[in-house]
Every structure is written in structure tokens, then in C-alpha cells.
Design a protein around this motif. Structure first.
Motif: not given
Length: 141
Positions: A14-21, A23-26, A29-34, A81-86
Motif C-alpha cells: 500500500y505504501a509503495v502504491g501511495l508513493v507511485r501515485r 510521483v505520477h501526480e507530480r 502536474q509538471e506537464l500541465g504547468m509546462a 518528468v524523466g523523459q530525458l536522462s542526464d
């Protein structure tokens, strides 16, 4: 013993699911702001380009500055959001810094953008962009 282990395992899942949700929500939101920023820049370019920048800049310089801002915003969002690596960001930044308008924009606005950095990822993005900007100014051997 088995019941407590099963409950502990269920709580962990359950805790892992919360963390994943979270991260997904952030990321969402980041893509929405972009997206909102891209629309704002498009609106600025279409309606207010004359008021953007400084009086010393020509209309073309103002348009190129808006374009550079949009490009950096998009690349920054993709990196966050992780679509580009360093490594991929370095390649993109190197290509971007070959453009005089991008180098000029970065020279004028990088300090302000860096001050607005709120996360480690933002600071890493700016460090990579700064390194590629500096490399673009270093003569080849």
C-alpha cells in the motif's frame, strides 16, 4: 506470525502504491504547468511581443527570446518528468547552445532561472545547461 507478516506485506504494498501515485501526480502536474507555460509564451509571442524584453531589442530579437524561453521550458519539463536522462539532456543542451539566440537568452536569464530552482532536479538541469553554455564559449583545441 503469518497474519502479522501478511499485514506487514500488505502495508508495504500500500505504501509503495501511495508513493507511485504521488510521483505520477507530480509528473502530471509538471506537464500541465509546462503546457500552460507554452500557451502563455505563444500568447505573448502573438499579442505582446512588442512589450516583451527591452526597448533596445528588435522585434526579431524579442521573438527569438520568446522562442528560446519556450524551448528551455519544454526541455526542462521533459527532464523533470524523466523523459530525458542526464546524457540526453547534455546532447540536447549542446545542440541548443549552438544557436546564438539560445546562448544570448541563457546569458541574460540563466541567473534568474537558477534562483527560481526549487528542487535538486531543477538545479541539476541548470548545471548541465550552464556547462554546455560554457563549453559553447570555449575554443576547441
Amino acid at each position: 506470525m503469518r497474519t502479522s507478516t501478511a499485514l506487514l506485506l500488505a502495508a508495504g504494498v500500500y505504501a509503495v502504491g501511495l508513493v507511485r501515485r504521488e510521483v505520477h501526480e507530480r509528473r502530471r502536474q509538471e506537464l500541465g504547468m509546462a503546457d500552460m507555460h507554452q500557451r502563455l509564451c505563444a500568447d505573448t509571442a502573438a499579442r505582446y511581443a512588442g512589450e516583451y524584453g527591452t526597448d533596445e531589442q528588435s522585434e526579431l530579437e524579442k521573438a527569438l527570446s520568446i522562442h528560446a524561453n519556450r524551448t528551455l521550458s519544454l526541455v526542462g519539463a521533459k527532464y523533470r518528468v524523466g523523459q530525458l536522462s542526464d546524457k540526453a539532456l547534455r546532447l540536447v543542451a549542446r545542440s541548443m547552445m549552438t544557436k546564438p539566440s539560445m546562448r544570448l537568452y541563457w546569458a541574460e536569464h540563466s541567473a534568474g532561472r537558477d534562483e527560481e530552482s526549487q528542487t535538486r532536479v531543477d538545479r541539476r538541469f541548470h548545471a548541465i545547461m550552464d556547462a554546455e553554455y560554457d563549453d559553447a564559449h570555449t575554443p576547441s583545441k
